[in-house]
Design a protein around this motif. Structure first.
Motif, PDB file in Angstrom:
ATOM      1  N   SER A   1       1.033  -1.269   0.148  1.00 27.75           N
ATOM      2  CA  SER A   1      -0.127  -0.217  -0.023  1.00 27.75           C
ATOM      3  C   SER A   1       0.819   1.352   0.172  1.00 27.75           C
ATOM      4  O   SER A   1       0.364   2.262  -0.395  1.00 27.75           O
ATOM      5  N   PHE A   2       2.058   1.154   0.171  1.00 23.58           N
ATOM      6  CA  PHE A   2       3.063   2.284   0.248  1.00 23.58           C
ATOM      7  C   PHE A   2       3.907   2.594  -0.945  1.00 23.58           C
ATOM      8  O   PHE A   2       4.702   3.198  -0.719  1.00 23.58           O
ATOM      9  N   ARG A   3       3.883   1.582  -1.691  1.00 21.87           N
ATOM     10  CA  ARG A   3       4.734   1.360  -2.911  1.00 21.87           C
ATOM     11  C   ARG A   3       4.434   2.479  -4.006  1.00 21.87           C
ATOM     12  O   ARG A   3       3.130   2.915  -3.850  1.00 21.87           O
ATOM     13  N   GLY A   4       5.207   2.907  -4.579  1.00 20.84           N
ATOM     14  CA  GLY A   4       5.078   3.819  -5.857  1.00 20.84           C
ATOM     15  C   GLY A   4       5.144   5.292  -5.375  1.00 20.84           C
ATOM     16  O   GLY A   4       5.394   5.491  -4.321  1.00 20.84           O
TER      17      GLY A   4
ATOM     18  N   TYR B   1       6.183   6.424   0.299  1.00 21.12           N
ATOM     19  CA  TYR B   1       6.623   5.778   1.366  1.00 21.12           C
ATOM     20  C   TYR B   1       7.318   6.903   2.252  1.00 21.12           C
ATOM     21  O   TYR B   1       7.175   7.300   3.251  1.00 21.12           O
ATOM     22  N   ARG B   2       8.084   7.644   1.412  1.00 23.05           N
ATOM     23  CA  ARG B   2       8.595   8.783   1.997  1.00 23.05           C
ATOM     24  C   ARG B   2       7.716   9.910   2.744  1.00 23.05           C
ATOM     25  O   ARG B   2       8.043  10.500   3.549  1.00 23.05           O
ATOM     26  N   LEU B   3       6.565  10.257   1.938  1.00 26.78           N
ATOM     27  CA  LEU B   3       5.753  11.011   2.475  1.00 26.78           C
ATOM     28  C   LEU B   3       5.164  10.594   3.744  1.00 26.78           C
ATOM     29  O   LEU B   3       4.950  11.347   4.646  1.00 26.78           O
TER      30      LEU B   3
ATOM     31  N   TYR C   1      14.219   1.923  -6.189  1.00 30.24           N
ATOM     32  CA  TYR C   1      13.543   1.709  -7.383  1.00 30.24           C
ATOM     33  C   TYR C   1      12.272   1.161  -7.215  1.00 30.24           C
ATOM     34  O   TYR C   1      11.211   1.664  -7.777  1.00 30.24           O
ATOM     35  N   ALA C   2      12.063   0.116  -6.577  1.00 30.68           N
ATOM     36  CA  ALA C   2      10.866  -0.658  -6.156  1.00 30.68           C
ATOM     37  C   ALA C   2      10.214   0.436  -5.594  1.00 30.68           C
ATOM     38  O   ALA C   2       8.548   0.503  -5.586  1.00 30.68           O
ATOM     39  N   GLU C   3      10.514   1.362  -4.500  1.00 28.49           N
ATOM     40  CA  GLU C   3       9.894   2.287  -3.731  1.00 28.49           C
ATOM     41  C   GLU C   3       9.087   3.537  -4.631  1.00 28.49           C
ATOM     42  O   GLU C   3       8.152   3.571  -4.529  1.00 28.49           O
TER      43      GLU C   3
ATOM     44  N   GLY D   1      10.578  -9.271  -3.368  1.00 28.16           N
ATOM     45  CA  GLY D   1       9.610  -8.433  -4.015  1.00 28.16           C
ATOM     46  C   GLY D   1      10.003  -7.091  -4.728  1.00 28.16           C
ATOM     47  O   GLY D   1       9.499  -6.363  -5.312  1.00 28.16           O
ATOM     48  N   ASN D   2      11.265  -6.698  -4.644  1.00 27.57           N
ATOM     49  CA  ASN D   2      12.053  -5.745  -5.272  1.00 27.57           C
ATOM     50  C   ASN D   2      12.854  -5.844  -6.341  1.00 27.57           C
ATOM     51  O   ASN D   2      12.934  -5.006  -7.160  1.00 27.57           O
ATOM     52  N   LEU D   3      13.367  -7.056  -6.463  1.00 31.45           N
ATOM     53  CA  LEU D   3      14.114  -7.143  -7.709  1.00 31.45           C
ATOM     54  C   LEU D   3      13.492  -7.545  -8.901  1.00 31.45           C
ATOM     55  O   LEU D   3      12.435  -8.294  -8.880  1.00 31.45           O
ATOM     56  N   SER D   4      13.509  -6.798 -10.097  1.00 37.08           N
ATOM     57  CA  SER D   4      12.945  -7.271 -11.272  1.00 37.08           C
ATOM     58  C   SER D   4      14.132  -7.086 -12.375  1.00 37.08           C
ATOM     59  O   SER D   4      15.100  -6.757 -12.258  1.00 37.08           O
TER      60      SER D   4
END
Lengths: 291, 414
Positions: A126-129, A141-143, B248-250, B273-276
């Protein structure tokens, strides 16, 4: 167009600065009350990250990020009670030695418990992107981190300036003898402040665990930036540390925007300039010997 | 409560922090009937984690060789230390050869440190097997007679991933943005990448050089978004790769992230879940052949986790060195050089045997591209990667993916 991208870097820098603040504020708080430069501060940051990873696997990220700083703060009690307390009035070189030693012990302990290879954890879905507001892009996430840091800052400020607890702590920083003469025991206050500082470092570690490499030496890495922030802001100054942390984040972002190769050097140049003009840091106390 | 000046405290803190960066020399023991071999690899800093694996690998090899009677009937006395940085690496290499009586050296991951050790090796006329350094220049313009190179060079990593990307239609006419480590290895990798882009009609629309102590990539990621590339390409090293992959995933950008360099240890650290994306590797513990499987079993049994590619390369290097010493019946560097320059073949746990190319001392071997397994198909935290077919294809000569003499001029002085 250029201006927008620059603004984006500035905003991003503020967010990053907010995160540096968590680590540097704790360092500064512990110094204010005890006169101790806690070189083991990074170890609590690392511990926060590791405990968070461990708890995330069992409870999920939400509870982990709340519980891990609290758990590490409890360790902070032992740290204050059995180690720091002996050094408040001793030669500061001794407390530097002991906290430095402790940082190494902690790093090895982490290596023994979790191994030398990094452990991995992820941001909850839910906090990705990222969120795009107008032309600005923010990491979701940083927010979240920024919101939490802002809330914590307000709480810490209220605690120090609007409560009787804060009044005693501030009085203790200025005139410990006077406070003692009034019949107030400073020890419990010391313990509480160390707990707070250690907890903040651990919270920083917990929050950064999903977006950085969680490895045993991560504490030593973060100490560099924490020291840069407290040196620029003035060790022991609440607002100084806040301003310095934000400044460091923003200066780095701007430097990377214009001259990427100077990105990392920029914060040291900033520190150098500040030290030239104000050796005590932006809002630090005057140091008679140097000015 | 503060009776001492703050500045004194800060100065002292800085001194302590500085002191922690220095290594302390190992205690030298007098040993006569053993053959001493010096091993250097970074255990601290951004390559420290994979260096840790390298050390476990070389120790396992030494134990196995010793258990089966040693080399030339003597036990190996392995001296394995943290190389820390290029300057310390050279100092330690010098000490191992001059004072500790090491007959040869192996190890290293950092291309910068490897270069300084190579110079020490040449001065002392003792062989050095650079196990994990990937810069083309080391086996090109900086090559020397006493240095051998075991890991695949940057050009091979670019070719391995590039070939896989071309099959997916991700190269021709596409806009690439690269993030590059700012030291010899990164510069070299970028050069190889540029050669590849130019040869295959791809455009490099942006490149950022990134200092090796950067842990937060957000300002760089904003620049990536500004450039709007088709593919983002990671030319970083060590745990910087892990940090970038996680961040990058973040940010969740739509542009695929691929890379021309990754070690499996960094992939594991990034998390499932992070690597692609598509990446290159020199070896992975799921390779299906007897030598490789025996090594994986022995390593897992001893250390409780599967080996990383740097554990493998330091392991096979010591093994093939032992084989060479037993065959030539000598630990003399010149005899070993002559033997390896005859392009003797070695089983290194891959489908095809490997050999050191005579003119640049590069260990010519297969490489592999890999992609990332969907999270629900992983057996355990280490079962992250799906290996592609070995490059070059089975019907092509191994040397087709290696730099040519024109690309990588190496002149060895006699």
């Amino acid at each position: 167009m250029q201006l927008e991208f620059l603004l984006e870097q500035v905003v991003n820098g503020l967010v990053l600065g907010g995160y540096y603040l968590l680590i540097a504020l704790g360092l500064s708080l512990i110094f204010s009350v005890g006169g101790i430069v806690n070189l083991a501060h990074g170890a609590f940051y690392a511990l926060g990250a590791y405990v968070c990873v461990e708890l995330t696997q069992r409870l999920g990220f939400g509870p982990a990020v709340v519980i891990s700083p609290l758990a590490v703060a409890l360790l902070g009690i032992l740290f204050e009670r059995f180690i720091l307390r002996r050094f408040y009035t001793a030669d500061p070189i001794l407390s530097l030695l002991v906290t430095f030693g402790l940082a190494m012990v902690a790093e090895q302990a982490i290596r023994m418990i979790w191994g030398a290879a990094p452990v991995s954890t992820e941001i909850p879905q839910s906090f990705r992107g990222s969120v795009i507001v107008g032309d600005f892009l923010f990491s979701r996430y940083r927010l979240l981190i920024l919101a939490v840091v802002a809330a914590i800052l307000v709480c810490v400020w209220l605690l120090l300036h609007k409560t009787s607890f804060g009044r005693v702590v501030r009085a203790g920083i200025q005139r410990p003898d006077m406070v003692a003469a009034l019949g107030i025991r400073l020890q419990p206050y010391m313990t509480a402040v160390v707990m707070l500082g250690v907890g903040l470092a651990a919270l920083g570690g917990a929050f950064f665990a999903p977006i950085t490499t969680v490895h045993p030496a991560m504490g030593a890495d973060i100490m560099t930036i924490a020291f840069v922030v407290v040196v620029i802001g003035g060790l022991g100054s609440f607002w100084g540390v806040i301003i310095a942390a934000l400044l460091v984040g923003v200066v780095r972002g701007i430097a990377i925007h214009f001259e990427p190769a100077a990105g990392e050097a920029s914060i040291y140049i900033l520190m150098f300039v500040v030290l030239l003009v104000r050796p005590r840091g932006l809002l630090g106390e005057r140091i008679e010997k140097f000015e | 409560m503060t009776r001492y000046s703050r500045r004194t405290l800060l100065k002292a803190s800085a001194a302590f922090t500085g002191a922690s960066a220095l290594g302390f020399p190992a205690i030298v023991r007098a040993q006569t009937e053993k053959i001493r071999i010096g091993h250097l690899t970074p255990l601290t800093g951004f390559l420290g984690v994979i260096g840790g694996y390298a050390q476990l690998g070389v120790k396992l090899a030494a134990d196995e060789i010793n258990a089966s009677g040693g080399i030339l009937g003597k036990q190996i006395d392995l001296l394995s230390e943290d190389s820390i940085n290029p300057a310390t690496a050279a100092t330690k290499a010098q000490r191992m050869l001059e004072q500790d009586g090491a007959v040869l050296l192996l190890g290293e991951i950092s291309s910068a440190s490897s270069l300084t050790i190579m110079q020490v090796a040449e001065r002392n006329k003792k062989v050095f097997f650079s196990t994990g350094a990937r810069s083309d220049a080391l086996r090109g313009k900086d090559c020397n007679k006493y240095s051998f190179h075991c890991d695949i060079p940057n050009t091979v990593m670019v070719n391995a991933v590039g070939t896989a990307l071309m099959q997916k239609g991700m190269v021709k006419g596409k806009k690439f943005f690269t993030l590059t480590a700012d030291y010899i290895f990164g510069h070299d990798l970028l050069k190889a990448a540029k050669t590849f882009f130019a040869a295959h009609d791809a455009n490099l629309i942006g490149d950022e050089l990134i200092a090796t102590d950067v842990t937060d990539f957000s300002p760089y990621l904003l620049k990536v978004r500004q450039a709007k590339p088709d593919v983002v390409c990671c030319n970083l090293a060590g745990n910087q790769v892990t940090n970038l992959v996680k961040q990058y995933a973040e940010f969740g950008f739509p542009y695929p992230l691929v890379g021309f360099n990754l070690n499996t240890g960094d992939a594991w650290a990034a998390g499932a879940g992070n690597l692609s994306g598509t990446w290159p590797t020199v070896w992975y513990h799921t390779l299906d052949n007897p030598t490789s499987k025996a090594f994986v079993a022995a390593f897992s049994k001893k250390y409780g986790k599967p080996p990383e590619n740097h554990a493998w390369i330091d392991y096979v290097t010591l093994k093939l060195l032992a084989e060479a010493i037993n065959t030539t019946k000598s630990t003399d560097s010149n005899e070993l050089i002559a033997y390896f320059e005859k392009q003797a073949q070695f089983d290194i746990g891959k489908a095809r045997k490997a050999y050191f190319r005579s003119w640049d001392h590069q260990l010519v071997q297969e490489a592999y591209p890999f992609t990332v397994k969907p999270k629900d198909q992983m057996k355990d935290q280490w079962d992250m990667l799906v290996l592609g077919d070995a490059v070059p294809a089975a019907n092509e000569p191994l040397e087709t993916i290696y730099p040519t003499k024109e690309q990588n001029p190496c002149q060895m002085k006699a």
